[in-house]
Write a protein that holds these residues in place. Structure first.
Motif, PDB file in Angstrom:
ATOM      1  N   SER A  83      16.931  -2.855  -2.196  1.00 48.34           N
ATOM      2  CA  SER A  83      15.945  -2.230  -1.307  1.00 48.34           C
ATOM      3  C   SER A  83      16.339  -2.327   0.161  1.00 48.34           C
ATOM      4  O   SER A  83      15.772  -1.651   0.999  1.00 48.34           O
ATOM      5  CB  SER A  83      14.562  -2.835  -1.532  1.00 48.34           C
ATOM      6  OG  SER A  83      14.349  -3.930  -0.698  1.00 48.34           O
ATOM      7  N   THR A 184      11.087   4.239  -6.212  1.00 47.05           N
ATOM      8  CA  THR A 184      11.314   3.063  -5.379  1.00 47.05           C
ATOM      9  C   THR A 184      10.912   3.338  -3.933  1.00 47.05           C
ATOM     10  O   THR A 184      10.844   2.425  -3.128  1.00 47.05           O
ATOM     11  CB  THR A 184      12.783   2.619  -5.402  1.00 47.05           C
ATOM     12  OG1 THR A 184      13.582   3.628  -4.767  1.00 47.05           O
ATOM     13  CG2 THR A 184      13.266   2.405  -6.815  1.00 47.05           C
ATOM     14  N   ARG A 185      10.680   4.587  -3.608  1.00 45.53           N
ATOM     15  CA  ARG A 185      10.308   4.929  -2.223  1.00 45.53           C
ATOM     16  C   ARG A 185       8.916   5.522  -2.101  1.00 45.53           C
ATOM     17  O   ARG A 185       8.417   5.716  -1.010  1.00 45.53           O
ATOM     18  CB  ARG A 185      11.317   5.934  -1.640  1.00 45.53           C
ATOM     19  CG  ARG A 185      12.758   5.523  -1.744  1.00 45.53           C
ATOM     20  CD  ARG A 185      13.142   4.625  -0.592  1.00 45.53           C
ATOM     21  NE  ARG A 185      14.289   3.821  -0.947  1.00 45.53           N
ATOM     22  CZ  ARG A 185      15.244   3.456  -0.086  1.00 45.53           C
ATOM     23  NH1 ARG A 185      15.172   3.835   1.155  1.00 45.53           N
ATOM     24  NH2 ARG A 185      16.227   2.697  -0.463  1.00 45.53           N
ATOM     25  N   GLU A 186       8.351   5.925  -3.232  1.00 48.71           N
ATOM     26  CA  GLU A 186       7.003   6.491  -3.217  1.00 48.71           C
ATOM     27  C   GLU A 186       6.238   5.792  -4.320  1.00 48.71           C
ATOM     28  O   GLU A 186       6.736   5.684  -5.439  1.00 48.71           O
ATOM     29  CB  GLU A 186       7.053   7.980  -3.588  1.00 48.71           C
ATOM     30  CG  GLU A 186       7.107   8.946  -2.433  1.00 48.71           C
ATOM     31  CD  GLU A 186       7.300  10.365  -2.969  1.00 48.71           C
ATOM     32  OE1 GLU A 186       6.305  10.943  -3.419  1.00 48.71           O
ATOM     33  OE2 GLU A 186       8.444  10.848  -2.954  1.00 48.71           O
ATOM     34  N   SER A 187       5.019   5.350  -4.019  1.00 52.62           N
ATOM     35  CA  SER A 187       4.289   4.672  -5.080  1.00 52.62           C
ATOM     36  C   SER A 187       3.772   5.707  -6.074  1.00 52.62           C
ATOM     37  O   SER A 187       3.453   6.836  -5.716  1.00 52.62           O
ATOM     38  CB  SER A 187       3.140   3.862  -4.508  1.00 52.62           C
ATOM     39  OG  SER A 187       2.174   4.703  -3.969  1.00 52.62           O
ATOM     40  N   VAL A 188       3.728   5.322  -7.330  1.00 54.79           N
ATOM     41  CA  VAL A 188       3.298   6.232  -8.388  1.00 54.79           C
ATOM     42  C   VAL A 188       1.779   6.342  -8.373  1.00 54.79           C
ATOM     43  O   VAL A 188       1.077   5.342  -8.354  1.00 54.79           O
ATOM     44  CB  VAL A 188       3.767   5.701  -9.758  1.00 54.79           C
ATOM     45  CG1 VAL A 188       3.244   6.588 -10.875  1.00 54.79           C
ATOM     46  CG2 VAL A 188       5.275   5.622  -9.799  1.00 54.79           C
ATOM     47  N   THR A 189       1.277   7.563  -8.339  1.00 51.48           N
ATOM     48  CA  THR A 189      -0.158   7.766  -8.513  1.00 51.48           C
ATOM     49  C   THR A 189      -0.360   8.534  -9.808  1.00 51.48           C
ATOM     50  O   THR A 189       0.543   9.202 -10.295  1.00 51.48           O
ATOM     51  CB  THR A 189      -0.764   8.548  -7.334  1.00 51.48           C
ATOM     52  OG1 THR A 189      -0.008   9.726  -7.139  1.00 51.48           O
ATOM     53  CG2 THR A 189      -0.780   7.727  -6.070  1.00 51.48           C
ATOM     54  N   HIS A 190      -1.563   8.423 -10.349  1.00 49.71           N
ATOM     55  CA  HIS A 190      -1.814   8.993 -11.667  1.00 49.71           C
ATOM     56  C   HIS A 190      -2.636  10.264 -11.586  1.00 49.71           C
ATOM     57  O   HIS A 190      -3.527  10.355 -10.763  1.00 49.71           O
ATOM     58  CB  HIS A 190      -2.511   7.954 -12.540  1.00 49.71           C
ATOM     59  CG  HIS A 190      -1.611   6.784 -12.825  1.00 49.71           C
ATOM     60  ND1 HIS A 190      -0.603   6.840 -13.752  1.00 49.71           N
ATOM     61  CD2 HIS A 190      -1.541   5.557 -12.263  1.00 49.71           C
ATOM     62  CE1 HIS A 190       0.039   5.675 -13.772  1.00 49.71           C
ATOM     63  NE2 HIS A 190      -0.505   4.891 -12.877  1.00 49.71           N
ATOM     64  N   PRO A 191      -2.371  11.260 -12.406  1.00 53.14           N
ATOM     65  CA  PRO A 191      -1.331  11.284 -13.426  1.00 53.14           C
ATOM     66  C   PRO A 191       0.047  11.488 -12.809  1.00 53.14           C
ATOM     67  O   PRO A 191       0.194  12.274 -11.874  1.00 53.14           O
ATOM     68  CB  PRO A 191      -1.717  12.499 -14.276  1.00 53.14           C
ATOM     69  CG  PRO A 191      -2.461  13.395 -13.347  1.00 53.14           C
ATOM     70  CD  PRO A 191      -3.164  12.504 -12.376  1.00 53.14           C
ATOM     71  N   GLU A 311      -0.776   5.643 -17.760  1.00 51.65           N
ATOM     72  CA  GLU A 311      -1.190   4.562 -16.853  1.00 51.65           C
ATOM     73  C   GLU A 311      -0.920   3.206 -17.471  1.00 51.65           C
ATOM     74  O   GLU A 311      -0.396   2.304 -16.820  1.00 51.65           O
ATOM     75  CB  GLU A 311      -2.683   4.679 -16.576  1.00 51.65           C
ATOM     76  CG  GLU A 311      -2.986   5.378 -15.293  1.00 51.65           C
ATOM     77  CD  GLU A 311      -4.395   5.080 -14.831  1.00 51.65           C
ATOM     78  OE1 GLU A 311      -5.313   5.734 -15.335  1.00 51.65           O
ATOM     79  OE2 GLU A 311      -4.564   4.215 -13.972  1.00 51.65           O
ATOM     80  N   ASP A 321       7.102  -6.606 -11.748  1.00 47.87           N
ATOM     81  CA  ASP A 321       5.655  -6.693 -11.521  1.00 47.87           C
ATOM     82  C   ASP A 321       5.009  -7.725 -12.437  1.00 47.87           C
ATOM     83  O   ASP A 321       4.259  -8.594 -11.992  1.00 47.87           O
ATOM     84  CB  ASP A 321       4.994  -5.330 -11.782  1.00 47.87           C
ATOM     85  CG  ASP A 321       5.284  -4.328 -10.680  1.00 47.87           C
ATOM     86  OD1 ASP A 321       5.934  -4.722  -9.690  1.00 47.87           O
ATOM     87  OD2 ASP A 321       4.871  -3.167 -10.816  1.00 47.87           O
TER      88      ASP A 321
ATOM     89  N   TYR B  66       1.376   3.182  -0.569  1.00 46.97           N
ATOM     90  CA  TYR B  66       2.634   3.155   0.186  1.00 46.97           C
ATOM     91  C   TYR B  66       3.713   2.684  -0.791  1.00 46.97           C
ATOM     92  O   TYR B  66       3.396   2.245  -1.896  1.00 46.97           O
ATOM     93  CB  TYR B  66       2.515   2.249   1.419  1.00 46.97           C
ATOM     94  CG  TYR B  66       2.506   0.769   1.126  1.00 46.97           C
ATOM     95  CD1 TYR B  66       1.438   0.193   0.453  1.00 46.97           C
ATOM     96  CD2 TYR B  66       3.571  -0.049   1.482  1.00 46.97           C
ATOM     97  CE1 TYR B  66       1.420  -1.154   0.161  1.00 46.97           C
ATOM     98  CE2 TYR B  66       3.558  -1.398   1.200  1.00 46.97           C
ATOM     99  CZ  TYR B  66       2.483  -1.951   0.543  1.00 46.97           C
ATOM    100  OH  TYR B  66       2.482  -3.286   0.230  1.00 46.97           O
ATOM    101  N   ALA B  67       4.986   2.779  -0.370  1.00 48.23           N
ATOM    102  CA  ALA B  67       6.055   2.584  -1.351  1.00 48.23           C
ATOM    103  C   ALA B  67       6.141   1.149  -1.856  1.00 48.23           C
ATOM    104  O   ALA B  67       6.377   0.915  -3.019  1.00 48.23           O
ATOM    105  CB  ALA B  67       7.395   3.000  -0.761  1.00 48.23           C
ATOM    106  N   ARG B 238       2.437  -5.516  -5.251  1.00 47.94           N
ATOM    107  CA  ARG B 238       2.655  -5.093  -6.624  1.00 47.94           C
ATOM    108  C   ARG B 238       1.941  -3.784  -6.899  1.00 47.94           C
ATOM    109  O   ARG B 238       2.458  -2.902  -7.559  1.00 47.94           O
ATOM    110  CB  ARG B 238       2.155  -6.192  -7.558  1.00 47.94           C
ATOM    111  CG  ARG B 238       2.627  -6.170  -8.969  1.00 47.94           C
ATOM    112  CD  ARG B 238       2.160  -7.441  -9.658  1.00 47.94           C
ATOM    113  NE  ARG B 238       0.842  -7.830  -9.177  1.00 47.94           N
ATOM    114  CZ  ARG B 238      -0.300  -7.328  -9.660  1.00 47.94           C
ATOM    115  NH1 ARG B 238      -0.283  -6.479 -10.637  1.00 47.94           N
ATOM    116  NH2 ARG B 238      -1.451  -7.700  -9.148  1.00 47.94           N
TER     117      ARG B 238
END
Lengths: 380, 349
Positions: A83, A184-191, A311, A321, B66-67, B238
Motif C-alpha cells: 500500500s 484496494t483504492r476504493e471501498s466496496v459498497t453494496h451491491p 455482502e 480483516d 473511503y479506501a 476495517r
C-alpha cells in the motif's frame, strides 16, 4: 495491571517483539534462506502472494520467514508494504487463452482441444509420510527422463469457449472495458460490481474461500458446478510502451485458473448454463475452485444462503480483516466491560436477584424499576 | 527495532524521490521508517482521507466510504483512527493517544510511536496540551476546546448492525431516516428487562437526522458529544468509513420519555487513588493488602479507580481540580457535574 504498563510501554513492546524474534534463531538448525523458502515451500509463498494481491515471490518468502510461517501475518506484512508503493500503470487485458499451461484438467469432457495435461500433481498418490525426507531430499526423480521431443508449451482453447460457440453459456453482461474498480483504492459498497467481487475473492483467505465454497456444495446453496477446466500456467504481464503505444511483455506471473458451468438456467425461454470463474496468483487449486463456486453463487444474488449473498461473502472472506478483528478481542476492554457490568447489575437489582444468584422474583412491576434507575437526560 | 535504529529513524519520515526509479529505490531501501512519506501515508491517500473527513463534517453522522489502506497495524487495532490522525497531523501538532482511557496501554504506545516516528510530532499525555487526541472507546474527562480534535477509533460503524447485518439495507434505512427497527429493538429491551439494555455503543441521533454509532464509548461519555466545542472524527479502518460530529451539533441518545437514557453508576464508589466521585471508574481486582496468606477470604480486593489515567494523575496532585480548570469561563457543561458546579459533590445518582 497486566498489559497496561505504567511507565515502560514502549520498552515492553520492544522486548515482547525481541522474544518473538528469538524463536526463529534459538534452535540448532541453520538459518533458513529466503530462496530456500521459495524453492522448498512454494505453496506457502504462492498463498501469501495470492492473499496479498502482490506478485513478488522473494518478498513473499521474506514475509513468510518474518511471520514464522503464519500465512495471514505474512499477507499482512506484504499488503502493508504494497500500500505504500505507487500504482503507476494499468496493464492491457490479458485473455486466459494466452496462458501457457503446465497443467490442465477438464472434468467436463473426456477429450478437449489440446488434451488433458496432468502436469505436476500429487492428486492421485497415496498420502503417506515419506521418512526419507527427514535426512534431506532425494536426487531429482526426473533426471533420467528423455526430454528430446518435449515441444513448446501450447496456448489452449478454453473449454468454455466451446460451450460459448454453441450458445450454451449465459453471458452475465456486456464486457466492460472501462476503467476497472480497484478494491484496494476504493471501498466496496453494496451491491458490488462483479469486478469488485472477483478482486475480493482473488485476495480472499484460502481457508475462508474454501469453507464458504464448500458450504454451497454441502447444501447451503444451489450451486454444484461442473468444472470446465482447471489450469495452472503462466500469463504475460504487458504494459503499453510509453512512446510507441504498443503492448510490451515485461514479465510473467504464475496463476491458477478455474472455470465452471452451473446448471442453473438463467432464462426459462432460452436455457443456458450459468458460469463461475476463479483466478489467483501462484498455484492454489483449492482456493481457485472455491472462488469459482462463490462467483457462481454470488451471481444468483440471493439472501437465502450465505454463499449466494455477496455482502456476506465479501464481508467475511478477507483474511486481513477477519484476523485483525478476531485478534483485537485481546485488547483491553475494561471500559466497555464496566459499562456492561453496570447494565447487568442494574437489571439484576430491578429484578431483585439476590447476590448469590438464586432467583427471587422473576420480575418486579415495571413501575418499580423506573424508580431505581437514574434518569440523566442529555438535555440537562 | 533496537534502541539505536529507533534513534536514527525517529522523525525521519522523508519523501521518496520520484524523479527516477533508481533514486526512488535508493530511498526506499533505507533503514527503518526512512523511505516512507511524511506521516507514513502518501499524499494522495491523505488527501482522500481529508476529503472524506470534510464530507463527514458537512453531513454530520453520515458514514462516508473511503479506501482505507492497509496499515502496519492490524485491522481492528486503530487503523481507521491512525489514518485520520496522520492525515490531519502536521509537524507543529501535539498528539495524544489513549486506549480505554490509558496513555500507557501497549497498543496506544504503538500507535503513538508510529505517528512520532513518521510525522515528527510532539506527543503528550496531558489532554489539555494535545491538538489531536486519538482515543479508543473514551472521551477524556477534561473538557475539550474548539482548538482540539478528537479522533475516535471505530470497530463497527453502523448502529443498525445490531438489528440487521446488511450494510445495503441499512444504507437505505439511513437514506430514508427509517429507524423504526431500532426503536422496536429498544422497546423489546424494555419489555424484556424493564430498561434499555445497551451498555456502550449507545445509538445516538446526530443533528436530528442520522442515527450514529458513537463507537464503544461508555454511555458516560455520550452527553459530552452534544453541543461540544471540539470536532469529533470517527474513523473505521476495517469497515472503511469515516463520520463526524462537528462542533455545536446536537447529539441525542435514543430513549423513551418514561425510560430515559442513563449513564453508568458507581454508587458509593470513589477513585481509590485520587478520591474522585465524578469520573468514570473501572473496577480493579488486586491482591488484598491485608495479605492474609492462609486466609482464603480476602485474597482479592476489588477497588475502583479513575479510567482517565492522565486526569487521575492531576487529581492526585490537586483533588479539587475541576474538569474545566483550563477554561475561562468555567462551569462548562461536560458530562456529570464536577463537585464545584454541584453542591451535592457529584452525588447525582
Amino acid at each position: 495491571m497486566g498489559y497496561v504498563a505504567v511507565t515502560a510501554g514502549e520498552e515492553i513492546i520492544e522486548r515482547a517483539e525481541q522474544l518473538f524474534e528469538k524463536r526463529r534463531v534459538s534452535g540448532d538448525s541453520e538459518s533458513l534462506g529466503v530462496d530456500q523458502l521459495d524453492d522448498h515451500l512454494g505453496r506457502l509463498t504462492d498463498r501469501v502472494m495470492s492473499e496479498s494481491g502482490l506478485y513478488a515471490p522473494r518478498l513473499a518468502a521474506l514475509a513468510a520467514k518474518q511471520a514464522q510461517g503464519d500465512t495471514v501475518e505474512a499477507t499482512f506484512l506484504l499488503r502493508a508494504y504494497r500500500s505504500t508503493l505507487e500504482r503507476f500503470d494499468e496493464t492491457p487485458i490479458v485473455k486466459p487463452g494466452e496462458m501457457l499451461a503446465r497443467r490442465r484438467v477438464s472434468p467436463a469432457f473426456k477429450d478437449v482441444p489440446g488434451g488433458q495435461i496432468l502436469g505436476a500433481t500429487k492428486d492421485y498418490t497415496q498420502r503417506l509420510l515419506d521418512f526419507d525426507l527427514v535426512d534431506g531430499d532425494a536426487t531429482n526423480p526426473t533426471g533420467e527422463w528423455d526430454l528430446d521431443d518435449k515441444g513448446d508449451p501450447e496456448q489452449l482453447t478454453t473449454v468454455t469457449e466451446l460451450l460459448r460457440e454453441e450458445g450454451l453459456l449465459y453471458e452475465p453482461d456486456e464486457p466492460d472495458f472501462g476503467e476497472p474498480i480497484d478494491t484496494t483504492r476504493e471501498s466496496v459498497t453494496h451491491p458490488p460490481d462483479r469486478d469488485a467481487v472477483l478482486q475480493a475473492l482473488a485476495r480472499g483467505e484460502t481457508g475462508a474461500v474454501t469453507a464458504l465454497g464448500y458450504s454451497a456444495l454441502r447444501g447451503y446453496g444451489q450451486v454444484h458446478p461442473t468444472l470446465a477446466e482447471v489450469r495452472v500456467g503462466r500469463l504475460p504481464v504487458r504494459i503499453e510502451h510509453p512512446y510507441t503505444g504498443e503492448a510490451v511483455t515485461v514479465t510473467h506471473t504464475d496463476v491458477t485458473e478455474s472455470e465452471a458451468v452451473v446448471p442453473v438456467y438463467e432464462k426459462r425461454e432460452d436455457p443456458q448454463f450459468a458460469f463461475g470463474y476463479g483466478l489467483t496468483f501462484g498455484r492454489n487449486e483449492r482456493k481457485v475452485i472455491g472462488m469459482t463456486v462463490l462467483d457462481a453463487s454470488i451471481q444468483l444474488d440471493s439472501e437465502e444462503e450465505p454463499a449466494e449473498n455477496a455482502e456476506f461473502v465479501l464481508d467475511t472472506v478477507d483474511g486481513m480483516d477477519s484476523f485483525g478483528f478476531i485478534e483485537h478481542l485481546k485488547l483491553p476492554h475494561y471500559v466497555t466491560f464496566q459499562s456492561i457490568l453496570d447494565r447487568i447489575r442494574s437489571i439484576r437489582d430491578s429484578q431483585d436477584v439476590p447476590d448469590d444468584g438464586s432467583r427471587g422474583n422473576r420480575r418486579t412491576d415495571a413501575d418499580d424499576t423506573s424508580g431505581s434507575v437514574a434518569g440523566v437526560n442529555s438535555d440537562d | 527495532m533496537t534502541e539505536q535504529t529507533r534513534e536514527r529513524t525517529a522523525g525521519q519520515g522523508t519523501p521518496v524521490a520520484t524523479d527516477s526509479v533508481a533514486a526512488a529505490l535508493a530511498d526506499v531501501e533505507g533503514d527503518g521508517l526512512a523511505g516512507y512519506n511524511y506521516a507514513y501515508l502518501d499524499e494522495h491517500t491523505k488527501r482522500e482521507v481529508r476529503r472524506a473527513t470534510l464530507k463527514a463534517v458537512a453531513v454530520p453522522g453520515h458514514q462516508v466510504p473511503y479506501a482505507s489502506r492497509p496499515m502496519p497495524l492490524a485491522r481492528g487495532w486503530g487503523t481507521g483512527g491512525i489514518q485520520a490522525s496522520l492525515s490531519l497531523l502536521g509537524p507543529t501538532d501535539t498528539f495524544k493517544v489513549i486506549d480505554q482511557g490509558a496513555d500507557e496501554s501497549v497498543n496506544a504506545a504503538n500507535i503513538r510511536r508510529l505517528a512520532a516516528d513518521t510525522a515528527d510530532v510532539a506527543t503528550t499525555t496531558d489532554t489539555t496540551e494535545a491538538d489531536i487526541i486519538q482515543s479508543r472507546h473514551r472521551i477524556p474527562e477534561e473538557v475539550l476546546t474548539d482548538e482540539q480534535r478528537l479522533v475516535l477509533q471505530v470497530p463497527i460503524t453502523d448502529p443498525l448492525r445490531t438489528v440487521d447485518p446488511s450494510d445495503a439495507a441499512n444504507r437505505r434505512r439511513h437514506a430514508h431516516g427509517n429507524y423504526g427497527k431500532m426503536w422496536v429493538h429498544l422497546y423489546e429491551s424494555v419489555v424484556e428487562y424493564g430498561e434499555i439494555d445497551i451498555a456502550a455503543r449507545y445509538p445516538t441521533m446526530v443533528a436530528g437526522r442520522y442515527l450514529m454509532d458513537p463507537s464503544p464509548i461508555p454511555r458516560w461519555d455520550v452527553p459530552k458529544l452534544d453541543d461540544s466545542k471540539h470536532l469529533t472524527i470517527l474513523a473505521a479502518g476495517r469497515e472503511a468509513r469515516i463520520y463526524a460530529v462537528p462542533p455545536h451539533t446536537s447529539v441525542e441518545p435514543l430513549a423513551f420519555e418514561d425510560r430515559m437514557f442513563t449513564v453508568e453508576r458507581f454508587p458509593g464508589q470513589a477513585c481509590h487513588a485520587c478520591g474522585s466521585t465524578d469520573t468514570y471508574l473501572v473496577a480493579v481486582s488486586e491482591d488484598s493488602e491485608s495479605g492474609g496468606t492462609d486466609d482464603a477470604e480476602g485474597a482479592f480486593e476489588t477497588r475502583h479507580v479513575c479510567n482517565d489515567a492522565s486526569f487521575c494523575a492531576k487529581r492526585r496532585e490537586n483533588p479539587d481540580l475541576p474538569k474545566d480548570h483550563h477554561l475561562d469561563p468555567s462551569g462548562v457543561d461536560w458530562g456529570p457535574a464536577t463537585p464545584e458546579a454541584d453542591e451535592t459533590g457529584g452525588d447525582w445518582v
